[in-house]
Write a protein that holds these residues in place. Structure first.
Motif, PDB file in Angstrom:
ATOM      1  N   SER A  85       1.143  -1.265   0.023  1.00  0.00           N
ATOM      2  CA  SER A  85      -0.004  -0.050  -0.047  1.00  0.00           C
ATOM      3  C   SER A  85       0.787   1.475   0.148  1.00  0.00           C
ATOM      4  O   SER A  85       0.679   2.114   0.838  1.00  0.00           O
ATOM      5  CB  SER A  85      -0.914  -0.006   1.049  1.00  0.00           C
ATOM      6  OG  SER A  85      -1.691  -1.180   1.121  1.00  0.00           O
ATOM      7  N   LEU A  86       1.926   1.384  -0.909  1.00  0.00           N
ATOM      8  CA  LEU A  86       2.688   2.513  -0.869  1.00  0.00           C
ATOM      9  C   LEU A  86       1.978   3.773  -1.118  1.00  0.00           C
ATOM     10  O   LEU A  86       0.959   3.727  -1.823  1.00  0.00           O
ATOM     11  CB  LEU A  86       3.875   2.230  -2.086  1.00  0.00           C
ATOM     12  CG  LEU A  86       4.978   1.309  -1.546  1.00  0.00           C
ATOM     13  CD1 LEU A  86       5.767   0.590  -2.656  1.00  0.00           C
ATOM     14  CD2 LEU A  86       5.835   1.940  -0.604  1.00  0.00           C
ATOM     15  N   LYS A  87       2.550   4.775  -0.620  1.00  0.00           N
ATOM     16  CA  LYS A  87       2.072   6.133  -0.825  1.00  0.00           C
ATOM     17  C   LYS A  87       3.095   6.947  -1.360  1.00  0.00           C
ATOM     18  O   LYS A  87       4.274   6.749  -1.090  1.00  0.00           O
ATOM     19  CB  LYS A  87       1.573   6.772   0.609  1.00  0.00           C
ATOM     20  CG  LYS A  87       0.650   5.728   1.589  1.00  0.00           C
ATOM     21  CD  LYS A  87       0.456   6.247   2.833  1.00  0.00           C
ATOM     22  CE  LYS A  87      -0.778   5.408   3.638  1.00  0.00           C
ATOM     23  NZ  LYS A  87      -0.931   6.059   4.774  1.00  0.00           N
ATOM     24  N   PRO A  88       2.677   7.998  -1.805  1.00  0.00           N
ATOM     25  CA  PRO A  88       3.680   9.179  -2.451  1.00  0.00           C
ATOM     26  C   PRO A  88       4.527   9.701  -1.233  1.00  0.00           C
ATOM     27  O   PRO A  88       5.979   9.760  -1.269  1.00  0.00           O
ATOM     28  CB  PRO A  88       2.742  10.484  -2.926  1.00  0.00           C
ATOM     29  CG  PRO A  88       1.724   9.693  -3.299  1.00  0.00           C
ATOM     30  CD  PRO A  88       1.377   8.849  -2.469  1.00  0.00           C
ATOM     31  N   GLU A  89       4.387   9.861  -0.087  1.00  0.00           N
ATOM     32  CA  GLU A  89       4.973   9.934   1.034  1.00  0.00           C
ATOM     33  C   GLU A  89       6.060   8.942   1.374  1.00  0.00           C
ATOM     34  O   GLU A  89       6.928   9.364   2.201  1.00  0.00           O
ATOM     35  CB  GLU A  89       4.338  10.634   2.195  1.00  0.00           C
ATOM     36  CG  GLU A  89       3.191   9.763   2.561  1.00  0.00           C
ATOM     37  CD  GLU A  89       1.846   9.902   1.930  1.00  0.00           C
ATOM     38  OE1 GLU A  89       1.538  10.141   1.018  1.00  0.00           O
ATOM     39  OE2 GLU A  89       0.819  10.012   2.777  1.00  0.00           O
ATOM     40  N   ASP A  90       6.098   7.920   0.795  1.00  0.00           N
ATOM     41  CA  ASP A  90       7.141   6.921   1.092  1.00  0.00           C
ATOM     42  C   ASP A  90       8.295   7.037   0.183  1.00  0.00           C
ATOM     43  O   ASP A  90       9.159   6.325   0.574  1.00  0.00           O
ATOM     44  CB  ASP A  90       6.426   5.466   0.788  1.00  0.00           C
ATOM     45  CG  ASP A  90       5.477   5.288   1.814  1.00  0.00           C
ATOM     46  OD1 ASP A  90       4.412   4.441   1.643  1.00  0.00           O
ATOM     47  OD2 ASP A  90       5.568   5.483   3.062  1.00  0.00           O
ATOM     48  N   THR A  91       8.062   8.184  -0.686  1.00  0.00           N
ATOM     49  CA  THR A  91       9.324   8.194  -1.791  1.00  0.00           C
ATOM     50  C   THR A  91      10.418   8.574  -0.969  1.00  0.00           C
ATOM     51  O   THR A  91      10.574   9.672   0.080  1.00  0.00           O
ATOM     52  CB  THR A  91       8.841   9.235  -2.754  1.00  0.00           C
ATOM     53  OG1 THR A  91       7.622   8.766  -3.553  1.00  0.00           O
ATOM     54  CG2 THR A  91      10.064   9.817  -3.351  1.00  0.00           C
ATOM     55  N   ALA A  92      11.552   7.902  -1.022  1.00  0.00           N
ATOM     56  CA  ALA A  92      12.810   8.427  -0.267  1.00  0.00           C
ATOM     57  C   ALA A  92      13.824   7.543  -0.749  1.00  0.00           C
ATOM     58  O   ALA A  92      13.657   6.357  -1.558  1.00  0.00           O
ATOM     59  CB  ALA A  92      12.406   8.106   1.367  1.00  0.00           C
ATOM     60  N   VAL A  93      15.098   7.598  -0.250  1.00  0.00           N
ATOM     61  CA  VAL A  93      16.124   6.596  -0.692  1.00  0.00           C
ATOM     62  C   VAL A  93      15.992   5.829   0.725  1.00  0.00           C
ATOM     63  O   VAL A  93      16.028   6.412   1.862  1.00  0.00           O
ATOM     64  CB  VAL A  93      17.487   7.388  -0.599  1.00  0.00           C
ATOM     65  CG1 VAL A  93      18.748   6.351  -0.751  1.00  0.00           C
ATOM     66  CG2 VAL A  93      17.560   8.368  -2.065  1.00  0.00           C
ATOM     67  N   TYR A  94      16.055   4.510   0.525  1.00  0.00           N
ATOM     68  CA  TYR A  94      16.011   3.489   1.625  1.00  0.00           C
ATOM     69  C   TYR A  94      17.362   2.876   1.812  1.00  0.00           C
ATOM     70  O   TYR A  94      17.906   2.530   0.858  1.00  0.00           O
ATOM     71  CB  TYR A  94      15.238   2.344   1.500  1.00  0.00           C
ATOM     72  CG  TYR A  94      13.727   2.836   1.220  1.00  0.00           C
ATOM     73  CD1 TYR A  94      13.072   3.899   0.503  1.00  0.00           C
ATOM     74  CD2 TYR A  94      12.650   2.476   2.441  1.00  0.00           C
ATOM     75  CE1 TYR A  94      11.738   4.471   0.603  1.00  0.00           C
ATOM     76  CE2 TYR A  94      11.478   3.179   2.623  1.00  0.00           C
ATOM     77  CZ  TYR A  94      10.859   3.902   1.645  1.00  0.00           C
ATOM     78  OH  TYR A  94       9.612   4.400   1.965  1.00  0.00           O
ATOM     79  N   TYR A  95      17.783   2.963   3.140  1.00  0.00           N
ATOM     80  CA  TYR A  95      19.118   2.627   3.353  1.00  0.00           C
ATOM     81  C   TYR A  95      18.674   1.297   4.512  1.00  0.00           C
ATOM     82  O   TYR A  95      18.166   1.316   5.268  1.00  0.00           O
ATOM     83  CB  TYR A  95      19.754   3.494   4.348  1.00  0.00           C
ATOM     84  CG  TYR A  95      20.153   4.840   3.469  1.00  0.00           C
ATOM     85  CD1 TYR A  95      19.386   6.005   3.322  1.00  0.00           C
ATOM     86  CD2 TYR A  95      21.303   4.642   2.721  1.00  0.00           C
ATOM     87  CE1 TYR A  95      19.525   6.970   2.590  1.00  0.00           C
ATOM     88  CE2 TYR A  95      21.629   5.910   1.970  1.00  0.00           C
ATOM     89  CZ  TYR A  95      20.844   6.839   1.819  1.00  0.00           C
ATOM     90  OH  TYR A  95      21.120   8.072   0.962  1.00  0.00           O
ATOM     91  N   CYS A  96      19.900   0.292   4.431  1.00  0.00           N
ATOM     92  CA  CYS A  96      19.860  -0.760   5.295  1.00  0.00           C
ATOM     93  C   CYS A  96      20.890  -0.202   6.076  1.00  0.00           C
ATOM     94  O   CYS A  96      21.901   0.295   5.829  1.00  0.00           O
ATOM     95  CB  CYS A  96      20.273  -2.067   4.361  1.00  0.00           C
ATOM     96  SG  CYS A  96      20.580  -3.626   5.357  1.00  0.00           S
ATOM     97  N   THR A 124      10.460   5.427  -5.366  1.00  0.00           N
ATOM     98  CA  THR A 124       9.689   6.411  -5.901  1.00  0.00           C
ATOM     99  C   THR A 124       8.158   6.225  -6.158  1.00  0.00           C
ATOM    100  O   THR A 124       8.011   5.244  -7.042  1.00  0.00           O
ATOM    101  CB  THR A 124      10.117   7.425  -7.188  1.00  0.00           C
ATOM    102  OG1 THR A 124      11.666   7.595  -7.021  1.00  0.00           O
ATOM    103  CG2 THR A 124       9.244   8.551  -7.358  1.00  0.00           C
ATOM    104  N   VAL A 125       7.302   6.868  -5.507  1.00  0.00           N
ATOM    105  CA  VAL A 125       5.773   6.382  -5.517  1.00  0.00           C
ATOM    106  C   VAL A 125       5.265   7.451  -6.170  1.00  0.00           C
ATOM    107  O   VAL A 125       5.254   8.644  -5.409  1.00  0.00           O
ATOM    108  CB  VAL A 125       5.222   6.133  -4.142  1.00  0.00           C
ATOM    109  CG1 VAL A 125       3.939   5.468  -4.339  1.00  0.00           C
ATOM    110  CG2 VAL A 125       5.974   5.051  -3.521  1.00  0.00           C
TER     111      VAL A 125
END
Length: 127
Positions: A85-96, A124-125
């Motif tokens: 259920s991804l949202k535009p506000e989930d747009t980011a660089v994701y780091y482990c 990017t969503v």
């Protein structure tokens, strides 16, 4: 030393799912708490989820709770982040991130708790 490499990011539409992977190598991966952080443009890096060394404990930011699931496969030295259920506000660089105590202490929300980081993968969503 632990090396971490993320993969699985991309451009998706709102509402769909995406799974990120983080492959670890080097020192014993299974000894560590592992986490996912994310950083949106112009914002600070923020905690998303963490998992204890054996997967027995998981922790989530309120913003992703109920939509994201963190898991790990120690036999494959890999940590996953299933994002639904991804949202535009989930747009980011994701780091482990990895390191610190095996059970993910109270400092798990803080970037300085983790000595090991990957290079990040862009999510990017679009709306």
């Amino acid at each position: 030393q632990v090396q971490l490499v993320e993969s699985g990011g991309g451009l998706v539409q709102a509402g769909v799912s995406l799974r990120l992977s983080c492959a670890g190598s080097g020192r014993t991966f299974t000894n560590y708490c592992m986490a996912w952080f994310r950083q949106a443009p112009g914002k600070e890096r923020e905690f998303a989820a963490a998992i204890s060394w054996n997967g027995g404990r998981t922790y989530y930011a309120d913003s992703v709770k109920g939509r994201f699931t963190i898991s790990r496969d120690n036999s494959e030295n890999t940590v996953y982040l299933q994002m639904n259920s991804l949202k535009p506000e989930d747009t980011a660089v994701y780091y482990c991130a990895g390191g610190g105590s095996p059970y993910c202490s109270g400092q798990r929300y803080v970037t300085s708790f983790y000595p090991y980081w990957g290079q990040g993968t862009q999510v990017t969503v679009s709306s």
